[in-house]
Design a protein around this motif. Structure first.
Motif, PDB file in Angstrom:
ATOM      1  N   PHE A 110       0.946  -1.162   0.141  1.00 32.35           N
ATOM      2  CA  PHE A 110       0.016   0.040   0.013  1.00 32.35           C
ATOM      3  C   PHE A 110       1.027   1.208   0.132  1.00 32.35           C
ATOM      4  O   PHE A 110       1.916   1.420   0.744  1.00 32.35           O
ATOM      5  CB  PHE A 110      -0.842   0.109   1.285  1.00 32.35           C
ATOM      6  N   HIS A 111       0.605   2.258  -1.111  1.00 45.20           N
ATOM      7  CA  HIS A 111       1.461   3.338  -1.190  1.00 45.20           C
ATOM      8  C   HIS A 111       0.510   4.620  -1.046  1.00 45.20           C
ATOM      9  O   HIS A 111      -0.182   4.548  -2.097  1.00 45.20           O
ATOM     10  CB  HIS A 111       2.402   3.259  -2.218  1.00 45.20           C
ATOM     11  N   LEU A 112       0.456   5.327  -0.117  1.00 39.53           N
ATOM     12  CA  LEU A 112      -0.262   6.693  -0.209  1.00 39.53           C
ATOM     13  C   LEU A 112       0.685   7.759  -0.238  1.00 39.53           C
ATOM     14  O   LEU A 112       1.383   8.155   0.217  1.00 39.53           O
ATOM     15  CB  LEU A 112      -0.876   6.940   1.144  1.00 39.53           C
ATOM     16  N   SER A 113       0.192   8.546  -1.225  1.00 40.20           N
ATOM     17  CA  SER A 113       0.834  10.028  -1.740  1.00 40.20           C
ATOM     18  C   SER A 113       0.051  11.144  -2.245  1.00 40.20           C
ATOM     19  O   SER A 113      -0.645  10.568  -3.162  1.00 40.20           O
ATOM     20  CB  SER A 113       2.043   9.619  -2.630  1.00 40.20           C
ATOM     21  N   ASP A 114      -0.272  12.107  -1.777  1.00 40.53           N
ATOM     22  CA  ASP A 114      -1.080  13.148  -2.272  1.00 40.53           C
ATOM     23  C   ASP A 114      -2.650  12.469  -2.426  1.00 40.53           C
ATOM     24  O   ASP A 114      -3.074  12.803  -3.723  1.00 40.53           O
ATOM     25  CB  ASP A 114      -0.647  13.704  -3.830  1.00 40.53           C
ATOM     26  N   GLY A 115      -3.254  11.813  -1.686  1.00 43.31           N
ATOM     27  CA  GLY A 115      -4.506  11.477  -1.769  1.00 43.31           C
ATOM     28  C   GLY A 115      -4.743  10.366  -2.808  1.00 43.31           C
ATOM     29  O   GLY A 115      -5.880   9.858  -2.998  1.00 43.31           O
ATOM     30  N   LEU A 116      -3.679   9.670  -3.246  1.00 45.00           N
ATOM     31  CA  LEU A 116      -3.702   8.555  -4.271  1.00 45.00           C
ATOM     32  C   LEU A 116      -3.003   7.373  -3.184  1.00 45.00           C
ATOM     33  O   LEU A 116      -2.062   7.491  -3.048  1.00 45.00           O
ATOM     34  CB  LEU A 116      -2.856   8.600  -5.542  1.00 45.00           C
ATOM     35  N   LEU A 117      -4.104   6.468  -3.128  1.00 50.59           N
ATOM     36  CA  LEU A 117      -3.758   4.975  -2.520  1.00 50.59           C
ATOM     37  C   LEU A 117      -3.493   4.071  -3.680  1.00 50.59           C
ATOM     38  O   LEU A 117      -4.407   3.779  -4.370  1.00 50.59           O
ATOM     39  CB  LEU A 117      -4.560   4.411  -1.507  1.00 50.59           C
ATOM     40  N   THR A 118      -2.207   3.444  -3.672  1.00 44.53           N
ATOM     41  CA  THR A 118      -1.852   2.523  -4.769  1.00 44.53           C
ATOM     42  C   THR A 118      -1.700   1.301  -4.100  1.00 44.53           C
ATOM     43  O   THR A 118      -1.141   1.081  -3.003  1.00 44.53           O
ATOM     44  CB  THR A 118      -0.626   3.038  -5.601  1.00 44.53           C
ATOM     45  N   VAL A 119      -2.404   0.004  -4.416  1.00 45.33           N
ATOM     46  CA  VAL A 119      -2.457  -0.724  -3.995  1.00 45.33           C
ATOM     47  C   VAL A 119      -1.795  -1.947  -4.868  1.00 45.33           C
ATOM     48  O   VAL A 119      -2.802  -2.350  -5.890  1.00 45.33           O
ATOM     49  CB  VAL A 119      -3.742  -1.363  -3.305  1.00 45.33           C
ATOM     50  N   GLU A 120      -0.685  -2.563  -4.748  1.00 47.99           N
ATOM     51  CA  GLU A 120       0.029  -3.421  -5.606  1.00 47.99           C
ATOM     52  C   GLU A 120       0.034  -4.716  -5.208  1.00 47.99           C
ATOM     53  O   GLU A 120       0.637  -4.936  -4.157  1.00 47.99           O
ATOM     54  CB  GLU A 120       1.411  -3.023  -5.993  1.00 47.99           C
ATOM     55  N   VAL A 160      -6.151  -2.036 -12.541  1.00 48.57           N
ATOM     56  CA  VAL A 160      -5.541  -2.263 -13.607  1.00 48.57           C
ATOM     57  C   VAL A 160      -5.411  -3.916 -13.556  1.00 48.57           C
ATOM     58  O   VAL A 160      -4.738  -4.393 -12.633  1.00 48.57           O
ATOM     59  CB  VAL A 160      -4.105  -1.509 -13.289  1.00 48.57           C
ATOM     60  N   VAL A 161      -5.702  -4.564 -14.834  1.00 50.84           N
ATOM     61  CA  VAL A 161      -5.714  -5.795 -14.992  1.00 50.84           C
ATOM     62  C   VAL A 161      -4.736  -5.967 -16.036  1.00 50.84           C
ATOM     63  O   VAL A 161      -4.259  -5.284 -16.916  1.00 50.84           O
ATOM     64  CB  VAL A 161      -6.826  -6.473 -15.352  1.00 50.84           C
ATOM     65  N   PRO A 162      -4.070  -7.372 -15.908  1.00 56.67           N
ATOM     66  CA  PRO A 162      -2.995  -7.667 -16.855  1.00 56.67           C
ATOM     67  C   PRO A 162      -3.489  -7.659 -18.525  1.00 56.67           C
ATOM     68  O   PRO A 162      -4.476  -7.885 -18.625  1.00 56.67           O
ATOM     69  CB  PRO A 162      -2.590  -9.020 -16.632  1.00 56.67           C
ATOM     70  N   ALA A 163      -2.461  -7.267 -19.294  1.00 54.55           N
ATOM     71  CA  ALA A 163      -3.093  -7.136 -20.781  1.00 54.55           C
ATOM     72  C   ALA A 163      -3.435  -8.488 -21.080  1.00 54.55           C
ATOM     73  O   ALA A 163      -4.352  -8.437 -22.187  1.00 54.55           O
ATOM     74  CB  ALA A 163      -1.740  -6.578 -21.647  1.00 54.55           C
ATOM     75  N   HIS A 164      -2.930  -9.539 -20.733  1.00 53.25           N
ATOM     76  CA  HIS A 164      -3.455 -11.006 -21.549  1.00 53.25           C
ATOM     77  C   HIS A 164      -4.802 -10.867 -21.222  1.00 53.25           C
ATOM     78  O   HIS A 164      -5.486 -11.887 -21.608  1.00 53.25           O
ATOM     79  CB  HIS A 164      -2.659 -12.047 -20.975  1.00 53.25           C
TER      80      HIS A 164
END
Length: 158
Positions: free
Chosen positions: A14-24, A88-92
């Motif tokens: 989990f990465h939070l920066s400037d109001g965007l939470l990215t969950v990888e 975001v889902v994988p291209a395949h």
């Protein structure tokens, strides 16, 4: 000044920066409903009542991507603390992604499925103006000239 933090869980980062939470999400996972519910619970534990834009990135090396998990992500009751969500889902999985997009877009206008992380992040930024929380008071909207509106209308998913 914005605050940023990174939290590593067994199932992702989990990465939070400037109001965007990215969950990888971590690789070699079964991306199913219980996993997505754990991710949401972790988000609420980390952020409390703070509202953010959320970018969920599903890895290429996932073992299974369960349709119920993605459907759950788009339900209004599961958007507590999230004003917009990009998945975001994988291209395949492109054909499957398009079917999911059609299904999700009928459910919630603030949830979309993408294959490109950069495009997804751009969509989130367009929706929130920046990645600052919508709880922050926004200035009054400016009147945009017709020619300026035409110039910005040509943005596409890519």
């Amino acid at each position: 000044m914005s605050h940023a933090f990174t939290y590593k869980a067994p199932y992702g980062v989990f990465h939070l920066s400037d109001g965007l939470l990215t969950v990888e999400l971590a690789e070699d996972l079964i991306v199913d409903l219980p996993l997505m519910q754990r991710v949401a619970a972790q988000r609420m534990e980390l952020l409390g009542s703070r509202e953010v834009a959320e970018l969920v990135v599903i890895p290429r090396a996932h073992l299974l991507l369960d349709r119920a998990a993605l459907t759950w992500l788009a339900q209004a009751s599961n958007l507590n603390g999230v004003h917009h969500r990009a998945i975001v889902v994988p291209a395949h999985l492109l054909v499957w992604r398009d079917r999911l997009y059609q299904m999700i877009s009928r459910m919630r206008p603030n949830v979309r499925v993408f294959r490109n992380r950069r495009v997804a992040k751009g969509w989130l930024q367009e929706r929130s103006g920046s990645f600052l929380s919508v709880q922050v008071a926004q200035p009054a909207p400016e009147v945009v000239s017709e020619s300026m509106a035409v110039q910005t209308a040509g943005v596409s998913e890519g």
